[in-house]
Design an enzyme around this catalytic site. Structure first.
Site, PDB file in Angstrom:
ATOM      1  N   THR A  82       0.822  -1.212   0.000  1.00 35.63           N
ATOM      2  CA  THR A  82       0.000   0.000   0.000  1.00 35.63           C
ATOM      3  C   THR A  82       0.856   1.262   0.000  1.00 35.63           C
ATOM      4  O   THR A  82       0.599   2.205  -0.759  1.00 35.63           O
ATOM      5  CB  THR A  82      -0.928   0.011   1.227  1.00 35.63           C
ATOM      6  OG1 THR A  82      -1.689  -1.196   1.263  1.00 35.63           O
ATOM      7  CG2 THR A  82      -1.865   1.205   1.183  1.00 35.63           C
ATOM      8  N   TRP A  84       3.927   1.770  -0.994  1.00 34.25           N
ATOM      9  CA  TRP A  84       4.616   1.939  -2.281  1.00 34.25           C
ATOM     10  C   TRP A  84       3.644   2.412  -3.353  1.00 34.25           C
ATOM     11  O   TRP A  84       3.936   3.344  -4.118  1.00 34.25           O
ATOM     12  CB  TRP A  84       5.252   0.609  -2.686  1.00 34.25           C
ATOM     13  CG  TRP A  84       6.327   0.721  -3.724  1.00 34.25           C
ATOM     14  CD1 TRP A  84       6.842   1.857  -4.288  1.00 34.25           C
ATOM     15  CD2 TRP A  84       7.035  -0.367  -4.318  1.00 34.25           C
ATOM     16  NE1 TRP A  84       7.822   1.549  -5.202  1.00 34.25           N
ATOM     17  CE2 TRP A  84       7.964   0.190  -5.234  1.00 34.25           C
ATOM     18  CE3 TRP A  84       6.977  -1.753  -4.163  1.00 34.25           C
ATOM     19  CZ2 TRP A  84       8.816  -0.606  -5.997  1.00 34.25           C
ATOM     20  CZ3 TRP A  84       7.836  -2.544  -4.918  1.00 34.25           C
ATOM     21  CH2 TRP A  84       8.749  -1.971  -5.827  1.00 34.25           C
ATOM     22  N   HIS A 143      -8.683  -0.135   2.157  1.00 38.13           N
ATOM     23  CA  HIS A 143      -8.443  -1.561   2.368  1.00 38.13           C
ATOM     24  C   HIS A 143      -9.747  -2.354   2.261  1.00 38.13           C
ATOM     25  O   HIS A 143      -9.739  -3.577   2.424  1.00 38.13           O
ATOM     26  CB  HIS A 143      -7.848  -1.820   3.754  1.00 38.13           C
ATOM     27  CG  HIS A 143      -6.388  -1.475   3.882  1.00 38.13           C
ATOM     28  ND1 HIS A 143      -5.465  -1.767   2.903  1.00 38.13           N
ATOM     29  CD2 HIS A 143      -5.697  -0.878   4.901  1.00 38.13           C
ATOM     30  CE1 HIS A 143      -4.266  -1.360   3.307  1.00 38.13           C
ATOM     31  NE2 HIS A 143      -4.381  -0.816   4.491  1.00 38.13           N
ATOM     32  N   ARG A 300       9.421  -2.288   6.223  1.00 36.91           N
ATOM     33  CA  ARG A 300      10.132  -3.395   6.862  1.00 36.91           C
ATOM     34  C   ARG A 300      11.251  -3.876   5.949  1.00 36.91           C
ATOM     35  O   ARG A 300      12.394  -3.520   6.102  1.00 36.91           O
ATOM     36  CB  ARG A 300       9.181  -4.535   7.228  1.00 36.91           C
ATOM     37  CG  ARG A 300       9.820  -5.577   8.148  1.00 36.91           C
ATOM     38  CD  ARG A 300       8.845  -6.671   8.527  1.00 36.91           C
ATOM     39  NE  ARG A 300       8.535  -7.564   7.437  1.00 36.91           N
ATOM     40  CZ  ARG A 300       9.258  -8.632   7.101  1.00 36.91           C
ATOM     41  NH1 ARG A 300      10.351  -8.920   7.786  1.00 36.91           N
ATOM     42  NH2 ARG A 300       8.897  -9.406   6.090  1.00 36.91           N
TER      43      ARG A 300
END
Length: 334
Positions: A82, A84, A143, A300
């Site tokens: 999301t 990116w 989402h 991450r």
């Protein structure tokens, strides 16, 4: 551990949700099946597991959100890229206003999660009242599964980009994210989380239903729905950026191609660039109500195939069997 509701109880839940709404969202939440196991308990609403605190913002989206024909909606299952996608879409669509240089908003203090309004997240820049006032064309994100968006999304002809990811990588990313948000005395165990995910019990899950709703919509409306996999962006980001620009009706000109603008978009929005910025490492992104997420938590690794560093062969087969069963005959493969 409590078991997921049976198919019959799911149908009952859907019937409850389809009736006239209770006096408040709290009344509605009290009628829904509830289950713990993740960072926060989830409730089953219209066959999807959702954060109960978020429902009071989710329900109005279906009831009151009025899509415009020139809207662009970025729809993603959580932890599928999301951040990116938001960065790429924002940079592509605003390149006429923001030069791809040192003064660009993403380089000078704005987190990718902050530059695109999120339909079901009540932030100052992203609640429905604020979205209604946004000038067109609007770049929005969600989402939510397609079935929790208003039917007018299809009827309006607005464009939808859906991004999904190899479910094994999506799960690993979500497990890390959930444990960072988890306030319990011990972390969520990997094997227990995997079992819940395979049952379809995860935020905005079952994941396969979420994927399939948008996949079927893409088959029905290929001109208005672009279906992407995270792995495609990772493999050839420049080509995906060109695809996005064309889909957004702002294709790169020959002069932009000559100057390497698509490549500059990719460089500016790269994981290494954005994750290394100080303003993306410090502070929080407010997600409404009691949900506050550290800005660094959205970065991450971003690696394809990282699941291999976490799953045994038996674990991988367990999820692979679910993937094969749930997507069988759909044409959607991983």
């Amino acid at each position: 551990m409590a078991q997921a509701p049976s198919e019959s109880s799911k149908s009952d839940t859907k019937s409850l949700a389809d009736e006239s709404p209770p006096r408040s969202s709290s009344d509605l939440v009290s009628t829904l099946p509830r289950r713990g196991g993740w960072a926060k308990p989830l409730v089953l609403y219209r066959n999807y597991w959702l954060n109960p605190e978020r429902l009071k913002h989710i329900i109005p989206v279906k009831e009151r959100f009025k899509p415009h024909r020139d809207d662009i909606i970025l729809a993603t299952y959580p932890k599928c890229g999301t951040t990116w996608l938001k960065a790429l879409a924002f940079t592509v669509t605003t390149r006429g206003r923001h030069a791809l240089a040192a003064g660009h908003p993403l380089l000078t203090g704005r987190h990718p999660q902050e530059v695109v309004a999120h339909l079901e997240v009540p932030t100052p820049a992203g609640d429905l009242a604020g979205i209604d006032k946004m000038p067109s064309p609007r770049l929005l994100a969600t989402h939510l599964p397609l079935s929790l968006l208003p039917p007018a999304v299809a009827a309006s002809g607005c464009r939808v980009v859906y991004l999904c990811r190899q479910p094994k990588d999506a799960f690993v990313s979500w497990w890390y994210f959930a444990n960072q948000m988890h306030k319990g005395p011990s972390p969520i165990k990997f094997d227990e989380a995997l079992s819940m995910f395979c049952e379809g019990f995860s935020p905005f899950g079952p994941f396969w239903e979420h994927y399939l709703e948008y996949w079927k919509e893409r088959l029905a409306r290929p001109e208005q729905v672009l279906f992407l996999r995270y792995e495609e962006i990772a493999s050839d980001p420049v080509e995906v950026v060109r695809t996005l620009a064309g889909f957004f009706a702002v294709p790169f000109t020959q002069e932009e191609e000559r100057r390497g603008v698509p490549e500059e978009v990719v460089r500016l929005c790269s994981f290494d660039m954005l994750s290394g910025l100080e303003h993306n490492q410090a502070g929080d992104v407010a997600r409404g109500d009691s949900i506050v997420v550290g800005k660094s938590m959205f970065f991450r690794k971003g690696k394809v195939g990282d699941w291999e560093n976490h799953m045994s062969k038996e674990m991988a087969k367990k999820l692979d069997d679910v993937i094969e069963d749930k997507f069988k005959g759909s044409g959607l493969v991983f």
